[in-house]
Design a protein around this motif. Structure first.
Motif: not given
Ligand code: AMP
Length: 434
Positions: A27-29, A20-24, A309-311, A46-53
């Motif tokens: 931090i991903q970009e 369901g991600y539309e755009k990076p 924790i990521d909810v 930090q967690t919450g910015t999408g850094k895991t992806a």
């Molecule tokens: P993280 O910082 O890795 O803990 O990610 C925080 C939340 O963002 C998680 O629920 C991910 O599934 C979600 N997420 C990561 N990348 C994206 C993205 N490009 N678009 C929307 N949600 C995202």
């Protein structure tokens, strides 16, 4: 920018789309192209910015590209070390999501539980291993973890490992890795020890920075109630009576406090479960699972248990107690407002906590609005008026209001207790306040 503009291969693109991600995210970009080039990364996020992806996606792609046709048996090519079990599990879930259409297997190992099922999975063969430091060293020493084929090494939340006294274990792990590898290190802050670690492991690094620790809170509506310690319980109950609060983590400074809060809430018919370091791993996992799927609305947590924790859709964070250090406030409220969503963070602050409250405001660089002030001021003027009339009528009788204790900026806690909506049992919708 779209994910496809980042040159991501089709099976991963498909998985990302299905997530369901539309755009990076920013931090991903910034990270994905550099990791795909094979560079070492120092990520300040930090967690919450999408850094895991931001690291999982390019690492998976690099693994696919470097896979040789004659690789028959699986061996650990990617090692990810994270400070807490919960975070390790979440990273594992992310890897599973993004590798859905690839032939890449991951497993997660952590302490506090029996090792046998982890050993079974390791023996069956994995490509990606996600672990907390202690269990990794333990199973490596027992001969169940072979690190000689690791090509990609991710160290997540390095600053928290420092807090939790794990940095020596991390150094021991690094010493066991092959010299030739790609290193990705993430840390929200850069204390001296972490800088040393960065310099010792990253080669020719690219620094990728998103928001500073105090600015990720921009999307979160914050507010605080000034309340006497003894009134926190009824205040919390009243806040939670508000049905618009869909899911909430209530933070307690201590394990004992967390248990007590959960018990008090259960006693008044509000379903709540506490998680903290004294709960078994199974209890923690079950509570988190129920919370994530929405069958548990109120999770009461200590800071250690809540790390990372990521909810999805976590609407509210309530600080029942203020934390010991201001940075923890930022981590706590960062549980909500994730990936650009809105969130609400409410703090219950008593007079002893005012010093910490001010330190938090200094860290985040703005004042946290005091809630309930308006209704409080209206009530105050009504009281004042009534008192005058009363004084006229009973010239000789003593004015009880003069005994009120001062609290905050010329406000009286006694009148707040008697007259605020919270103490009369009518909680104002918290969302309406924002
Ligand atoms: P993280 O910082 O890795 O803990 O990610 C925080 C939340 O963002 C998680 O629920 C991910 O599934 C979600 N997420 C990561 N990348 C994206 C993205 N490009 N678009 C929307 N949600 C995202």
């Amino acid at each position: 920018m779209l994910f496809k503009d980042l040159n991501i291969i089709e099976p991963i693109l498909k998985a990302v789309e299905e997530a369901g991600y539309e755009k990076p995210t920013p931090i991903q970009e910034k990270s994905i192209p550099r990791i795909l080039e094979g560079r070492d990364i120092l990520g300040c996020a930090q967690t919450g910015t999408g850094k895991t992806a931001a690291f999982s996606i390019p690492v998976l792609q690099n693994m696919v590209k470097s896979k040789k046709n004659n690789d028959r048996r699986r061996s650990i090519q990617t090692l990810i070390v994270a400070p807490t079990r919960e975070l390790a599990i979440q990273i594992g879930e992310n890897f599973t999501t993004y590798s859905k259409h690839l032939n890449i297997k991951n497993t997660v190992i952590f302490g506090g539980v029996n090792q046998s099922s982890q050993v079974r999975k390791l023996t069956a063969g994995v490509d990606v291993l996600i672990s907390t430091p202690g269990r990794l060293l333990d199973l490596q020493n027992q001969g169940y973890v072979d690190l000689k084929n690791v090509k990609y090494f991710v160290l997540d939340e390095a600053d928290r490992m420092l807090d939790m006294g794990m940095i020596h274990d991390v150094k021991r792990i690094i010493a066991k890795l092959p010299k030739e590898r790609q290193n990705l290190l993430f840390s929200a802050t850069m204390p001296k020890e972490v800088t040393k670690l960065v310099n010792s492991i990253l080669k020719n690094k690219v620094k990728v920075e998103v928001e500073a620790v105090s600015s990720t809170v921009e999307v979160i509506s914050q507010g605080a109630y000034m309340v006497a310690k003894k009134d926190k319980k009824s205040m919390l109950v009243n806040l939670l009576r508000d049905e618009t609060i869909k899911s909430v983590i209530v933070f307690s400074r201590t394990k004992h406090g967390a248990n007590k809060i959960a018990k008090d809430l259960n006693n008044v018919g509000i379903d709540a479960t506490a998680i903290h370091g004294n709960k078994s791993q199974n209890q923690r996992q079950l509570a988190l699972k129920n919370f994530k799927k929405g069958s548990l609305r109120v999770l009461v947590a200590t800071d250690i248990a809540a790390r990372g924790i990521d909810v999805d859709e976590l609407s509210h964070v309530i600080n029942y107690d203020l934390p010991d250090v201001p940075e923890t406030y930022v981590h706590r409220i960062g549980r909500t407002g994730r990936a650009g969503r809105d969130g609400v963070a409410i703090t219950l602050c008593d007079s002893e906590e005012l010093g910490m409250f001010r330190r938090i405001e200094k860290l985040i660089g703005k004042a946290i609005p005091i809630l309930g002030q308006e209704e409080f001021e209206i009530k105050e003027s009504i009281i004042a008026e009534k008192s005058l009339k009363q004084a006229d009528k009973q010239k000789n009788s003593s004015n009880k209001n003069s005994k009120r204790k001062y609290y905050g900026k010329g406000k009286t806690q006694g009148s707040r207790n008697k007259n605020s909506k919270f103490n009369s049992g009518k909680a104002k919708s918290v969302n309406n306040i924002y």
